[in-house]
Design an enzyme around this catalytic site. Structure first.
Site, PDB file in Angstrom:
ATOM      1  N   THR A   8       1.063  -1.152  -0.039  1.00 14.32           N
ATOM      2  CA  THR A   8       0.046   0.125  -0.007  1.00 14.32           C
ATOM      3  C   THR A   8       0.878   1.178   0.039  1.00 14.32           C
ATOM      4  OG1 THR A   8      -1.740   1.064   1.059  1.00 14.32           O
ATOM      5  CG2 THR A   8      -0.187   0.073   2.621  1.00 14.32           C
ATOM      6  N   ASP A  68      -7.907  -4.336   0.417  1.00 14.21           N
ATOM      7  CA  ASP A  68      -8.892  -3.541  -0.215  1.00 14.21           C
ATOM      8  C   ASP A  68      -9.998  -3.391   0.662  1.00 14.21           C
ATOM      9  OD1 ASP A  68      -8.858  -2.010  -2.663  1.00 14.21           O
ATOM     10  OD2 ASP A  68     -10.872  -2.931  -3.072  1.00 14.21           O
ATOM     11  N   ASP A 155     -13.595   7.470   8.860  1.00 13.62           N
ATOM     12  CA  ASP A 155     -13.818   7.139  10.155  1.00 13.62           C
ATOM     13  C   ASP A 155     -14.501   8.211  11.045  1.00 13.62           C
ATOM     14  OD1 ASP A 155     -12.423   4.898  10.269  1.00 13.62           O
ATOM     15  OD2 ASP A 155     -10.620   5.628  10.796  1.00 13.62           O
ATOM     16  N   HIS A 178     -12.711  -3.832  10.872  1.00 13.27           N
ATOM     17  CA  HIS A 178     -12.807  -4.515   9.958  1.00 13.27           C
ATOM     18  C   HIS A 178     -11.261  -5.158   9.171  1.00 13.27           C
ATOM     19  CE1 HIS A 178     -12.458  -0.457   9.150  1.00 13.27           C
ATOM     20  NE2 HIS A 178     -11.887  -0.521   8.094  1.00 13.27           N
TER      21      HIS A 178
HETATM   22  P1  IMP Z   1      -8.702   1.217  -0.893  1.00 17.11           P
HETATM   23  O1  IMP Z   1      -8.833  -0.010   0.045  1.00 17.11           O
HETATM   24  O2  IMP Z   1      -7.352   1.848  -0.963  1.00 17.11           O
HETATM   25  O3  IMP Z   1      -9.418   1.097  -2.140  1.00 17.11           O
HETATM   26  O4  IMP Z   1      -9.374   2.393   0.061  1.00 17.11           O
HETATM   27  C1  IMP Z   1     -10.766   2.756  -0.050  1.00 17.11           C
HETATM   28  C2  IMP Z   1     -11.002   4.145   0.568  1.00 17.11           C
HETATM   29  O5  IMP Z   1     -11.804   3.527   1.795  1.00 17.11           O
HETATM   30  C3  IMP Z   1      -9.742   4.709   1.010  1.00 17.11           C
HETATM   31  O6  IMP Z   1      -9.430   5.925   0.451  1.00 17.11           O
HETATM   32  C4  IMP Z   1     -10.320   5.285   2.588  1.00 17.11           C
HETATM   33  O7  IMP Z   1     -10.964   6.596   2.281  1.00 17.11           O
HETATM   34  C5  IMP Z   1     -11.295   4.565   2.904  1.00 17.11           C
HETATM   35  N1  IMP Z   1     -10.834   3.591   4.027  1.00 17.11           N
HETATM   36  C6  IMP Z   1     -10.071   2.549   3.898  1.00 17.11           C
HETATM   37  N2  IMP Z   1     -10.030   1.937   5.317  1.00 17.11           N
HETATM   38  C7  IMP Z   1     -10.782   2.836   5.716  1.00 17.11           C
HETATM   39  C8  IMP Z   1     -10.995   2.770   7.345  1.00 17.11           C
HETATM   40  O8  IMP Z   1     -10.317   1.832   8.142  1.00 17.11           O
HETATM   41  N3  IMP Z   1     -11.633   3.544   8.002  1.00 17.11           N
HETATM   42  C9  IMP Z   1     -12.159   4.808   7.074  1.00 17.11           C
HETATM   43  N4  IMP Z   1     -11.926   4.781   5.976  1.00 17.11           N
HETATM   44  C10 IMP Z   1     -11.423   3.957   5.212  1.00 17.11           C
END
Ligand code: IMP
Length: 194
Positions: A8, A68, A155, A178
């Site tokens: 990441t 993801d 969050d 999660h």
């Molecule tokens: P990805 O998993 O990188 O595609 O991210 C998805 C989007 O969800 C991210 O840009 C964050 O804005 C949001 N996100 C991912 N994990 C969390 C979390 O634990 N808390 C709040 N937002 C999250």
């Protein structure tokens, strides 16, 4: 000690993953700065977690763990889901995405704002083969206004038992999140497979 690349470029995710896996005897490495971002072209969280684990493992020639995550809002038929990072547009910031979601839910009353974070993690070997996958879910509600200074992403508007994930400590979030649920399920496989 064996090592594992965390696939990441998101420092917030890296910090959480490092804290959640602190007791696992594996050295976690960030992606090298020159790693090129893996395209999240999948239609599901599973597909994107696997694409990232596969792509970053091949780029680094190391075992690689990728996550993801999507936020599924019931009143929006599960959106933004797999598009959570790009909900307000291709270069959206966390604040843009939160504002877009609050606007989409403006007419939805408090009793109908159920949502959940779903996180899928995948582990790939240095050849890019995905060896294991796990999922974690956290149920909550979307508030009408942001609250709290901690956490990241959605969050400040996602509440569990009356508090947003930005109002609790990082340790408290990592005890219920999660991401923690998915990684706790995967950690035995990490130790077996590396
Ligand atoms: P990805 O998993 O990188 O595609 O991210 C998805 C989007 O969800 C991210 O840009 C964050 O804005 C949001 N996100 C991912 N994990 C969390 C979390 O634990 N808390 C709040 N937002 C999250």
């Amino acid at each position: 000690m064996k090592s594992l690349t965390v696939g990441t470029k998101n420092q917030d995710k890296f910090r959480e993953i490092e804290a959640i896996l602190a007791a696992v005897p594996v050295r976690l490495r960030p992606l090298p700065a020159e790693a090129s971002e893996v395209d999240e072209s999948g239609q599901t969280l599973e597909a994107n977690a696997e694409l990232k684990a596969h792509g970053y493992a091949l780029q680094t020639g190391t075992f690689c763990l990728a996550d993801d995550t999507g936020l599924e809002v019931d009143a929006l038929g599960g959106a933004p889901g797999v598009y959570s990072a790009r909900y307000a547009g291709p270069d959206a910031t966390y604040a843009d995405n939160r504002a877009h979601l609050l606007e989409a839910l403006r007419a939805v009353p408090p009793g109908r704002r159920q949502a959940r974070f779903r996180c899928v993690v995948a582990l790939a070997n240095p050849a890019g083969e995905v060896l294991a996958r796990a999922e974690g879910v956290l149920e909550g509600v979307i508030l009408e206004k942001a609250r709290g200074q901690g956490g990241f992403g959605y969050d400040p508007i996602f509440a569990v038992n009356g508090k947003t994930l930005a109002e609790i400590s990082e340790a408290e979030k990592n005890a219920l999140s999660h991401r923690a649920a998915a990684l706790v399920e995967l950690r035995h496989r990490i130790l077996e497979l590396l």
